[in-house]
Enzyme design. Sequence first.
Site, mmCIF file in Angstrom:
data_model
loop_
_atom_site.group_PDB
_atom_site.id
_atom_site.type_symbol
_atom_site.label_atom_id
_atom_site.label_comp_id
_atom_site.label_asym_id
_atom_site.label_seq_id
_atom_site.Cartn_x
_atom_site.Cartn_y
_atom_site.Cartn_z
ATOM 1 C CD GLN A 124 19.258 -68.222 25.171
ATOM 2 O OE1 GLN A 124 20.109 -67.781 25.936
ATOM 3 N NE2 GLN A 124 19.084 -67.743 23.954
ATOM 4 C CG HIS A 137 21.846 -63.862 26.842
ATOM 5 N ND1 HIS A 137 22.326 -62.666 26.362
ATOM 6 C CD2 HIS A 137 21.324 -64.522 25.773
ATOM 7 C CE1 HIS A 137 22.096 -62.603 25.057
ATOM 8 N NE2 HIS A 137 21.487 -63.729 24.682
ATOM 9 C CD GLU A 184 34.063 -60.548 21.658
ATOM 10 O OE1 GLU A 184 33.848 -59.372 21.308
ATOM 11 O OE2 GLU A 184 34.366 -60.874 22.825
ATOM 12 C CE1 TYR A 238 39.446 -60.758 27.284
ATOM 13 C CE2 TYR A 238 38.897 -60.338 29.578
ATOM 14 C CZ TYR A 238 39.787 -60.791 28.618
ATOM 15 O OH TYR A 238 41.025 -61.265 28.989
ATOM 16 C CE1 TYR A 284 20.579 -61.858 17.851
ATOM 17 C CE2 TYR A 284 20.021 -60.873 19.965
ATOM 18 C CZ TYR A 284 20.656 -61.855 19.228
ATOM 19 O OH TYR A 284 21.385 -62.836 19.881
#
Length: 377
Positions: A89, A154, A248, A258, A269
């Site tokens: 990613q 991520h 979110e 958070y 997953y």
Amino acid sequence: MNRRTLLTASLAALPLPALAQSGDTVRSDRAAFRLTTLATGLDRPWGAALLPDGSLLVTERPGGLRRVTPSGEVSAPLAGVPEVEARGQGGMLDIAIAPDFARTREVYLSHAMLVQGGALTRLTRARLSADATALEGVTPILDATPAQPSGRNHYGSRIAFGPDGRLYLSTGDRMNDKMRSQRLDDLAGKILRLERDGSAAAGNPFLGRGDARAEIFSYGHRNPQGLAFNPWTGGLWQAEFGARGGDEINLVRPGLNYGWPVVSHGVDYNGSPIGTGQKEAPGIEAPLHFWTPSVSPSGINFYTGNAFPGWSRSLFVAALNPPGLVRLETEGERVVAEERLLFDRRIRMRQVVVAADGALLVLTDEGRGRILRLIPA
């Protein structure tokens, strides 16, 4: 089940609207628009910054940066762009221009970078050349350390300048070790608040604590790819991916936790519980809005144009899976309604930008990526 849970669950159960074909009129709850294409030929466009002349600087995740004119002409790749780690990613991610860009021509880039010890999210500062064909004075100003030896997922990450003139950067938890988000001596899974040289901003909540990084503004985030200031309230809104469910929208406040990976509205997953298996816990800030099942929210932006009066005070969310565009109606610092647009097109959407003329621009996550343009019908 509280009111927010009931609202989110009921909205998620609504059937997707039947939409017209490209170029035809699409009628939403608050506006009618035509979906057109502004530009094509981009390679996985990820982030975009609107320049004073109405053109866009657009990042391409494999490592490119291009300028797109208001008429849709796409430049050759700009010279001087920093190296990136374009695996998984990672790659060239977000871009933002300084509040005083007209004078300084300062540009800020977030990207994945391979360093000694592994890969991390890096923030780089540069200047756009006078002819807008190159970056000059390219300088790394912050690495979200520690680097991670394995795994290329991520990274986050979005950049936003606040009303206070400070730079806010979101970083992902890097996936392999979820608890990095909870560690205050680690810059992964955080919102950072920085001076323009990459140092910790004055007034940060953990400034002066020996056990915490001074750059941290908030923590407990998973993979935040949306970051925008509410122009009517000044609040910082953020979007982040859950795992299976639990995406979110958060109102980010200094020093707050958070929750990831202690609590979540989703599961892992493999179907196993995340953390405590609970959705809420004392000392953890609850989201303003969440999705279960997921929509995979990426870039977000508040609509501030004049072309669609009915969309005033709406937050638009680019969704990747299922792909489409989510419009959230807001009142102050609350989400009061949700509308799903273009989900029948099956186009992965990465970022949303409000153009100078009030059109809504959407970057598509495709190898032959496009910039879609929503204009009044």
